[in-house]
Motif scaffolding. Sequence first.
Motif, short mmCIF file in Angstrom:
data_model
loop_
_atom_site.label_atom_id
_atom_site.label_comp_id
_atom_site.label_asym_id
_atom_site.label_seq_id
_atom_site.Cartn_x
_atom_site.Cartn_y
_atom_site.Cartn_z
N ALA A 155 37.61 42.14 48.14
CA ALA A 155 38.85 42.08 47.36
C ALA A 155 38.90 40.82 46.50
CB ALA A 155 40.05 42.14 48.31
N THR A 156 38.42 39.71 47.04
CA THR A 156 38.40 38.45 46.28
C THR A 156 37.49 38.57 45.06
OG1 THR A 156 38.79 37.20 48.32
CG2 THR A 156 37.94 35.98 46.42
N PHE A 157 36.31 39.16 45.27
CA PHE A 157 35.40 39.36 44.14
C PHE A 157 35.98 40.34 43.13
CE2 PHE A 157 31.86 38.04 47.15
CZ PHE A 157 31.69 36.81 46.55
N LEU A 158 36.69 41.37 43.60
CA LEU A 158 37.33 42.32 42.69
C LEU A 158 38.42 41.63 41.87
CD1 LEU A 158 37.68 45.59 44.82
CD2 LEU A 158 36.30 45.27 42.76
N PHE A 159 39.12 40.71 42.50
CA PHE A 159 40.14 39.93 41.81
C PHE A 159 39.53 39.18 40.62
CE2 PHE A 159 42.00 35.52 41.81
CZ PHE A 159 43.10 35.82 41.01
N ILE A 160 38.39 38.53 40.86
CA ILE A 160 37.69 37.81 39.79
C ILE A 160 37.23 38.79 38.71
CG2 ILE A 160 35.68 36.39 39.24
CD1 ILE A 160 35.84 35.31 42.13
N PHE A 161 36.66 39.91 39.15
CA PHE A 161 36.11 40.92 38.24
C PHE A 161 37.20 41.49 37.34
CE2 PHE A 161 33.89 44.78 37.01
CZ PHE A 161 32.56 44.37 36.95
N ILE A 162 38.28 41.93 37.96
CA ILE A 162 39.37 42.55 37.20
C ILE A 162 40.06 41.55 36.28
CG2 ILE A 162 41.66 43.61 37.45
CD1 ILE A 162 40.60 44.94 40.02
N ALA A 176 38.75 38.69 35.00
CA ALA A 176 37.85 38.25 33.93
C ALA A 176 37.72 39.31 32.84
CB ALA A 176 36.48 37.91 34.50
N LEU A 177 37.79 40.58 33.21
CA LEU A 177 37.68 41.67 32.23
C LEU A 177 39.04 42.04 31.63
CD1 LEU A 177 35.09 44.07 33.94
CD2 LEU A 177 34.72 42.53 32.00
N SER A 178 40.09 41.35 32.07
CA SER A 178 41.46 41.58 31.57
C SER A 178 41.93 43.01 31.84
CB SER A 178 41.54 41.29 30.06
OG SER A 178 41.20 39.92 29.82
N ILE A 179 41.41 43.60 32.91
CA ILE A 179 41.90 44.92 33.31
C ILE A 179 43.36 44.80 33.77
CG2 ILE A 179 41.59 46.81 34.96
CD1 ILE A 179 38.60 46.15 34.98
N LEU A 180 43.63 43.71 34.49
CA LEU A 180 45.00 43.34 34.86
C LEU A 180 45.16 41.85 34.59
CD1 LEU A 180 45.49 45.13 38.32
CD2 LEU A 180 46.59 45.75 36.17
N PRO A 181 46.37 41.42 34.32
CA PRO A 181 46.58 39.97 34.15
C PRO A 181 46.27 39.25 35.47
CG PRO A 181 48.47 41.24 33.35
CD PRO A 181 47.59 42.20 34.07
N TRP A 182 45.82 37.99 35.35
CA TRP A 182 45.50 37.22 36.55
C TRP A 182 46.71 37.13 37.48
CZ3 TRP A 182 40.71 35.85 37.88
CH2 TRP A 182 39.73 35.76 36.88
N ALA A 206 48.87 39.31 38.08
CA ALA A 206 49.11 40.55 38.82
C ALA A 206 47.92 40.94 39.70
CB ALA A 206 49.42 41.69 37.84
N ALA A 207 46.71 40.55 39.26
CA ALA A 207 45.50 40.97 39.97
C ALA A 207 45.40 40.36 41.37
CB ALA A 207 44.26 40.60 39.15
N TRP A 208 46.04 39.19 41.58
CA TRP A 208 45.93 38.51 42.88
C TRP A 208 46.45 39.35 44.04
CZ3 TRP A 208 50.06 37.68 46.03
CH2 TRP A 208 51.33 37.83 45.45
N ILE A 209 47.32 40.34 43.73
CA ILE A 209 47.90 41.17 44.78
C ILE A 209 46.83 41.94 45.55
CG2 ILE A 209 48.25 43.27 43.41
CD1 ILE A 209 50.79 41.70 45.85
N ILE A 210 45.64 42.09 44.95
CA ILE A 210 44.54 42.80 45.62
C ILE A 210 44.18 42.12 46.94
CG2 ILE A 210 42.09 43.40 45.43
CD1 ILE A 210 42.50 43.67 42.42
N ILE A 211 44.25 40.80 46.97
CA ILE A 211 43.82 40.05 48.17
C ILE A 211 44.76 40.32 49.35
CG2 ILE A 211 43.36 37.76 49.12
CD1 ILE A 211 42.49 36.91 46.30
N PRO A 212 46.09 40.14 49.21
CA PRO A 212 46.96 40.48 50.35
C PRO A 212 46.91 41.97 50.71
CG PRO A 212 48.27 39.87 48.42
CD PRO A 212 46.86 39.50 48.13
#
Length: 268
Positions: A214-221, A223-229, A231-237
């Motif tokens: 999930a942490t790596f997906l957060f970076i991936f998403i 960096a590619l601007s799929i989601l704003p940083w 909002a993307a952090w919610i993946i980790i919790p």
Amino acid sequence: MERFISFINAALPDQPGDDIQFSFKRKILDEMTQRFGEVSTRGISDRNVIEDLILSEHPDLGQEYAAYRLAQLKARRQKKRIRFNIIGSVIYLLALIGVYLLVSFATHAWDKTWAIIVDGVLLWVVYLLSVGVGFFTSLKKIFHVFARVCLAGAVIVAMVAVYLCVVAVADIPRGWLIVIAGLILMFVSDGIFAVAAKHRLAIISWLIYIPVIATFLFIFIGALSILPWGAAWIIIPLSLIVDVGIILSAIAKNKLEKMEVTDAWNEN
């Protein structure tokens, strides 16, 4: 030792040209002769009694030979594989150098053709690691840890090879994300291996891997601007919630199995 020879030949008639059968016969005869010497020093003097005792230790010589032949054929196949890999590796590396020099001199694009030899060597390493995965997987589960190490190494080296190829051919923005994708794939493949091999601690592996992935997906998403940083952090919790769900599911499954065992016991 005529009785021993007659016994062996009766159980295993000669097969001309079968060196495995010949070596097995010699092995069994040597063992019987050695046993005769051992038994004769233990107070038994009657030759026939000793021979009967030794022959009784081999009630099914045909089955013994079948197991011996299977082991010998397996060992020979292993030797052939090793020989093939050594010779094949030498030929491959020489051919790789030849292709590298040929393309480099023909195109003079030395700043790009370096990827041919570097990626070629890395792919060779991936192949060797995959051979290691197969070898250690064929052994007892205690050796599977080495198979998992080889699998993780093969995945990450393959993704590094892809990354270097991309760097050599084109300057793609955020190309380093290929390495991040490789790390994600490494954890996923190891988790799948643990489940497929039915490792007892496979669930522990996934409980650890899910937040990491999930942490790596957060970076991936991000960096590619799929989601704003933001909002993307919610993946980790969310990954931690998934972990809790897996734990509760495992506890419920164990309780159900215990209840089924208890019911079956009470019925009896």
